[in-house]
Design a protein around this motif. Sequence first.
Motif, PDB file in Angstrom:
ATOM      1  N   ALA A 372     -21.613  45.489  97.800  1.00 53.55           N
ATOM      2  CA  ALA A 372     -20.048  44.645  96.430  1.00 53.55           C
ATOM      3  C   ALA A 372     -19.939  43.501  95.999  1.00 53.55           C
ATOM      4  CB  ALA A 372     -18.824  45.173  98.001  1.00 53.55           C
ATOM      5  N   SER A 373     -18.830  43.808  95.299  1.00 54.47           N
ATOM      6  CA  SER A 373     -18.156  41.791  94.943  1.00 54.47           C
ATOM      7  C   SER A 373     -16.997  42.278  94.726  1.00 54.47           C
ATOM      8  CB  SER A 373     -19.268  42.036  93.313  1.00 54.47           C
ATOM      9  OG  SER A 373     -20.386  42.207  93.208  1.00 54.47           O
ATOM     10  N   SER A 374     -15.907  41.160  94.882  1.00 55.33           N
ATOM     11  CA  SER A 374     -14.759  40.891  95.053  1.00 55.33           C
ATOM     12  C   SER A 374     -14.184  41.614  93.800  1.00 55.33           C
ATOM     13  CB  SER A 374     -14.438  39.555  94.998  1.00 55.33           C
ATOM     14  OG  SER A 374     -13.347  39.133  94.905  1.00 55.33           O
ATOM     15  N   GLY A 375     -13.047  42.646  94.361  1.00 57.34           N
ATOM     16  CA  GLY A 375     -12.220  42.638  93.712  1.00 57.34           C
ATOM     17  C   GLY A 375     -13.256  44.450  93.758  1.00 57.34           C
ATOM     18  N   GLN A 376     -13.861  45.153  93.877  1.00 62.69           N
ATOM     19  CA  GLN A 376     -14.754  46.012  93.760  1.00 62.69           C
ATOM     20  C   GLN A 376     -14.190  47.200  94.605  1.00 62.69           C
ATOM     21  OE1 GLN A 376     -19.096  45.081  93.208  1.00 62.69           O
ATOM     22  NE2 GLN A 376     -18.810  46.509  90.823  1.00 62.69           N
ATOM     23  N   VAL A 377     -13.803  48.055  93.884  1.00 60.35           N
ATOM     24  CA  VAL A 377     -13.359  49.505  94.839  1.00 60.35           C
ATOM     25  C   VAL A 377     -14.629  50.883  95.075  1.00 60.35           C
ATOM     26  CG1 VAL A 377     -11.134  49.056  94.230  1.00 60.35           C
ATOM     27  CG2 VAL A 377     -12.335  50.719  93.745  1.00 60.35           C
ATOM     28  N   LEU A 378     -14.327  51.729  96.314  1.00 66.18           N
ATOM     29  CA  LEU A 378     -15.601  52.663  96.865  1.00 66.18           C
ATOM     30  C   LEU A 378     -15.109  53.312  95.693  1.00 66.18           C
ATOM     31  CD1 LEU A 378     -16.380  52.921 100.241  1.00 66.18           C
ATOM     32  CD2 LEU A 378     -17.951  51.677  98.085  1.00 66.18           C
ATOM     33  N   SER A 379     -15.695  54.404  94.827  1.00 69.74           N
ATOM     34  CA  SER A 379     -15.292  55.018  93.915  1.00 69.74           C
ATOM     35  C   SER A 379     -16.889  55.697  93.826  1.00 69.74           C
ATOM     36  CB  SER A 379     -15.527  54.766  92.571  1.00 69.74           C
ATOM     37  OG  SER A 379     -16.264  53.905  91.708  1.00 69.74           O
ATOM     38  N   PHE A 380     -16.163  57.398  93.065  1.00 72.52           N
ATOM     39  CA  PHE A 380     -17.843  58.741  93.230  1.00 72.52           C
ATOM     40  C   PHE A 380     -18.044  58.150  91.628  1.00 72.52           C
ATOM     41  CE2 PHE A 380     -19.199  62.953  92.889  1.00 72.52           C
ATOM     42  CZ  PHE A 380     -19.899  62.708  93.414  1.00 72.52           C
ATOM     43  N   ASP A 381     -19.570  58.247  91.638  1.00 73.57           N
ATOM     44  CA  ASP A 381     -19.733  58.243  89.891  1.00 73.57           C
ATOM     45  C   ASP A 381     -20.670  59.069  89.430  1.00 73.57           C
ATOM     46  OD1 ASP A 381     -21.953  58.293  91.023  1.00 73.57           O
ATOM     47  OD2 ASP A 381     -23.238  56.149  90.920  1.00 73.57           O
ATOM     48  N   GLY A 382     -20.344  60.717  90.250  1.00 76.64           N
ATOM     49  CA  GLY A 382     -21.065  61.741  90.243  1.00 76.64           C
ATOM     50  C   GLY A 382     -22.093  62.207  90.860  1.00 76.64           C
ATOM     51  N   SER A 383     -22.894  61.287  91.336  1.00 81.32           N
ATOM     52  CA  SER A 383     -24.037  61.607  92.308  1.00 81.32           C
ATOM     53  C   SER A 383     -23.388  60.485  93.425  1.00 81.32           C
ATOM     54  CB  SER A 383     -25.224  60.957  92.061  1.00 81.32           C
ATOM     55  OG  SER A 383     -25.162  61.289  90.619  1.00 81.32           O
ATOM     56  N   GLY A 384     -23.026  60.003  94.096  1.00 83.89           N
ATOM     57  CA  GLY A 384     -22.169  59.105  95.252  1.00 83.89           C
ATOM     58  C   GLY A 384     -21.548  58.184  95.417  1.00 83.89           C
ATOM     59  N   VAL A 385     -21.372  57.626  96.517  1.00 82.27           N
ATOM     60  CA  VAL A 385     -20.299  57.146  96.599  1.00 82.27           C
ATOM     61  C   VAL A 385     -21.389  55.493  95.952  1.00 82.27           C
ATOM     62  CG1 VAL A 385     -18.141  55.878  98.348  1.00 82.27           C
ATOM     63  CG2 VAL A 385     -18.863  58.560  97.897  1.00 82.27           C
ATOM     64  N   VAL A 386     -20.284  55.127  95.116  1.00 86.14           N
ATOM     65  CA  VAL A 386     -20.689  53.323  94.839  1.00 86.14           C
ATOM     66  C   VAL A 386     -19.498  52.500  94.782  1.00 86.14           C
ATOM     67  CG1 VAL A 386     -22.950  53.935  93.995  1.00 86.14           C
ATOM     68  CG2 VAL A 386     -21.029  53.860  92.602  1.00 86.14           C
ATOM     69  N   TRP A 387     -20.013  51.134  94.936  1.00 85.57           N
ATOM     70  CA  TRP A 387     -18.686  49.373  94.717  1.00 85.57           C
ATOM     71  C   TRP A 387     -18.694  49.447  93.304  1.00 85.57           C
ATOM     72  CZ3 TRP A 387     -15.772  48.328  97.918  1.00 85.57           C
ATOM     73  CH2 TRP A 387     -16.505  48.152  99.540  1.00 85.57           C
ATOM     74  N   SER A 388     -17.797  49.629  92.214  1.00 83.24           N
ATOM     75  CA  SER A 388     -17.567  49.936  91.068  1.00 83.24           C
ATOM     76  C   SER A 388     -15.890  48.807  91.108  1.00 83.24           C
ATOM     77  CB  SER A 388     -17.562  51.097  90.614  1.00 83.24           C
ATOM     78  OG  SER A 388     -16.652  51.707  91.178  1.00 83.24           O
ATOM     79  N   ALA A 389     -15.806  48.222  89.645  1.00 85.99           N
ATOM     80  CA  ALA A 389     -14.398  47.717  89.465  1.00 85.99           C
ATOM     81  C   ALA A 389     -13.185  49.001  89.134  1.00 85.99           C
ATOM     82  CB  ALA A 389     -14.745  47.037  88.548  1.00 85.99           C
ATOM     83  N   TYR A 400      -5.193  40.573  93.883  1.00 85.63           N
ATOM     84  CA  TYR A 400      -4.814  39.896  92.281  1.00 85.63           C
ATOM     85  C   TYR A 400      -3.989  38.720  93.062  1.00 85.63           C
ATOM     86  CZ  TYR A 400      -1.701  38.306  88.185  1.00 85.63           C
ATOM     87  OH  TYR A 400      -1.248  37.460  87.522  1.00 85.63           O
ATOM     88  N   THR A 401      -4.439  37.049  92.123  1.00 82.22           N
ATOM     89  CA  THR A 401      -3.877  35.837  93.257  1.00 82.22           C
ATOM     90  C   THR A 401      -3.853  35.468  91.631  1.00 82.22           C
ATOM     91  OG1 THR A 401      -4.641  36.590  94.832  1.00 82.22           O
ATOM     92  CG2 THR A 401      -4.446  34.071  94.793  1.00 82.22           C
ATOM     93  N   SER A 402      -2.488  34.869  91.561  1.00 84.11           N
ATOM     94  CA  SER A 402      -2.305  34.100  89.927  1.00 84.11           C
ATOM     95  C   SER A 402      -1.243  32.695  90.491  1.00 84.11           C
ATOM     96  CB  SER A 402      -1.656  34.869  88.974  1.00 84.11           C
ATOM     97  OG  SER A 402      -1.719  33.930  88.258  1.00 84.11           O
ATOM     98  N   THR A 403      -1.935  30.863  90.188  1.00 85.01           N
ATOM     99  CA  THR A 403      -0.970  30.176  90.475  1.00 85.01           C
ATOM    100  C   THR A 403      -0.268  29.744  88.777  1.00 85.01           C
ATOM    101  OG1 THR A 403      -2.211  29.595  92.033  1.00 85.01           O
ATOM    102  CG2 THR A 403      -1.342  27.845  90.950  1.00 85.01           C
ATOM    103  N   ALA A 404       0.960  29.460  88.861  1.00 81.65           N
ATOM    104  CA  ALA A 404       1.736  29.066  87.430  1.00 81.65           C
ATOM    105  C   ALA A 404       2.994  28.100  87.497  1.00 81.65           C
ATOM    106  CB  ALA A 404       2.156  30.555  86.717  1.00 81.65           C
ATOM    107  N   GLY A 405       2.880  27.559  86.274  1.00 83.29           N
ATOM    108  CA  GLY A 405       4.234  26.944  86.586  1.00 83.29           C
ATOM    109  C   GLY A 405       5.506  27.710  85.769  1.00 83.29           C
ATOM    110  N   THR A 406       6.009  28.684  86.720  1.00 81.11           N
ATOM    111  CA  THR A 406       6.873  28.336  85.017  1.00 81.11           C
ATOM    112  C   THR A 406       8.549  28.839  86.240  1.00 81.11           C
ATOM    113  OG1 THR A 406       7.089  30.890  86.878  1.00 81.11           O
ATOM    114  CG2 THR A 406       5.177  31.180  84.913  1.00 81.11           C
ATOM    115  N   SER A 407       9.493  28.850  84.788  1.00 78.63           N
ATOM    116  CA  SER A 407      10.863  28.944  85.383  1.00 78.63           C
ATOM    117  C   SER A 407      11.722  29.673  84.228  1.00 78.63           C
ATOM    118  CB  SER A 407      10.870  27.271  84.559  1.00 78.63           C
ATOM    119  OG  SER A 407      12.650  27.460  85.247  1.00 78.63           O
ATOM    120  N   PRO A 408      12.154  30.613  84.658  1.00 76.66           N
ATOM    121  CA  PRO A 408      12.743  30.781  85.962  1.00 76.66           C
ATOM    122  C   PRO A 408      12.399  31.285  87.063  1.00 76.66           C
ATOM    123  CG  PRO A 408      14.384  32.026  84.825  1.00 76.66           C
ATOM    124  CD  PRO A 408      13.172  31.893  83.900  1.00 76.66           C
TER     125      PRO A 408
END
Length: 758
Positions: A372-389, A400-408
């Motif tokens: 598995a890669s970061s952010g992937q989820v388990l899903s069924f591709d028609g044949s089996g359960v795989v890790w995918s986006a 979800y992670t984000s950094t910003a300098g916004t106002s307000p």
Amino acid sequence: MKRVHALAVLMIIALTAVASGQVPRTISYQGVLTDAAGTFIADGNHTLLMSLYDNASASTPIYTETQTVVVVKGLFNAIIGSVTPIPVLVSFDRGYFLGVTVDGGTELVPRTPLSAVPYALRAAAADVADALAPSATGIVRSVNGQQGTLTLQGGGGTTITNSGTAFTISSTGGGGTGIQGVQSTDGSLSITNPNGPTANLGIAPNQVVKSVTVGATTLRDAVTLTAGSGITLTPAGNAVTIAASGGSTGIQTLQTGNAALDITNPAGPTTTVTVKDGGIGTAQLANAAVTLQKLSSAGATSGQHLAFNGTNLVWVTPAAGGVQTVQSTNNTLDVSNGGGPTATVNVKDGGIGTTQLANGAVTTAKLSSAGASSGQVLSFDGSGVVWSAPGGGGGLTFPYTSTAGTSPDMFALTNTGSGRTGYFLNTNTTTIASTLYGETASAAASNGVEGVSAHGHGVRGRGNAQGSGVFGSTVTIPAGGSTFSIGSGVSGFSDAAYGTAGVSYSPSHAGLYGMGSSGADGVRGSSSGGTAGVFEITNNANANHAIEGTTPGTGAGVRGLNTATAGVTNGVLGETTSGSPNAAGVLGRVVPVAAGSFSAGVRGENNGNSGTGVGVYGSQNGSGYGVYGTTPNGIGVVGETGGTSGAGVRAAFTGGGNGTALEIVNGAIKLTGSSKAAFVHTASSGNAYATNGTQIDNAMCDGDANAILIVTQRLGTGSIYNPNPIGVYYTGSKWAIINEINTAIPVGAQFNVLVIKQ
């Protein structure tokens, strides 16, 4: 009628005489009655019980009489015998003692010996002169207490003859039954009780066998000893030898009534009963009698067990190949080894299928993230359960992670409908994780989470199970080499309703919970004009506490502190508006049944040393109690002081006129401890004072001329009695007990002393 417990009596007793005629059988009795302090008893009628004894210590009087006499300044007169005549048997030919009891009290001690006045002695002599002079001889005054003309008669074979002044009494034998005549000079037939009326005939010692006792049966008269089987009887003089003939070996005959063989030897050594080889078989061995301790491990090696080889039980080594046979009644296989090492049960490959796997048994921790890669989820591709986006297109990709300098606002959602603007759910049931977390690092008075509402709650949180609906904490920020904390964990502001409201529907959890660590406050309320904190229960049927403080440490569960330095202030104020019995403004309770020493439901301490403060102060405006203490067996109220000038308990009347400072309802006053104000003083040659006193040496009154001493004489079995009125006298350094009639106090006389300070 008043009872007089201690009396000093002066008696003048005379046996009155008349110049002619018979001596009257009355006694003129005069005396003075005082109490123990020498004060005359009250004037008026008093009842006297007067008793005559023929011995100073006799317990039964030979004559009693009760009279009512008039007492004036202690003086009274009585004529003994004027109410109840003195019987003739009281002949006044020996010493008599008079005992007096006043108003139903205890008879006065010591008893007064009667003595005759000179004219009474002459009157008695004149009375005898009319009959017979005391020195008259040649007469028989009485026979068996009978006087006058007496005749001696013989009967039953007895004759009486006289020759001059001698009388001969003879008895001849007859032909009847019973004893006809007895003559003995060697003591073989003893006649006891010669003064009669019954004469006892006693047989001289070692003359006959009176009885023979066998078990609980006593045999008398002609007793025959008969030998049983194996028993021989051999007489020799006065002795009979009883012998049992022996058999071959061991005990030949045994008879017992309880089916048990008990051999004891109290003097020792121990007697041993030996059981023959093979004597204990299956019938003699009780069920469960063979315990593990009775089994011998002889011939066994570690790991072997007992097994039957077809002939006997033998120690064998278990067969190889793991578990050979398993039988289970609960469909489970439990292998345990409390002493270690761990026992392992191996499951064969493919042995656990869908049927053996319980629903919910596969948790996230059981899932492998391999591939598995970061952010992937388990899903069924028609044949089996795989890790995918994540699919679906658009939206957010989690995590979800984000950094910003916004106002307000960095993240804003607006909902114009009736649903929630945001819904956050955390289904984690194993670790501590917050569903919504807000934190600020600003040095200004910023908020980690801020909620504003025009009508409802600005922030409302509800915690299920053991979690918190809303949890807030502050962060310590370094500044200039020191640290300080600003802001609040949770802060609520309101113009009309509650700034912060906590509601709990759980019967065991709090609606509002605050926790402070490292010395911080868990919950703090402050106010510049109103009440800093209000806790209210509005349900009349709710018996819970409006406020409760608990702590496992040595601090207080609830502490009230008033920091004002002047004015009538209270650290804790408890009030109740109930008029019911046992209602309390403040209730303190010690819960353990076996409470510790000096543990207190309510404790008041005064740390001042000026002598003006009060540890516990109770007041009552009516006729009730300022301080009230009860106990079924212990002490209701205890007061102690360690200073010599203080008082453990002080009772004072502060009103006008004469009032009561201390009231004791029922019960006596009891003095205990090693330095009691009440003690027993014993007169001795070493503490004699002057010629008529004994000096007290006790720290309770030594050197205190203002002390008040109450002294009573002590009399009991074996005690020395001082028959004189007493007083007390301060000698300049100590107190002394003195006889007021200037006679010495007997050595060994004892006195009860009570000291009252003023």
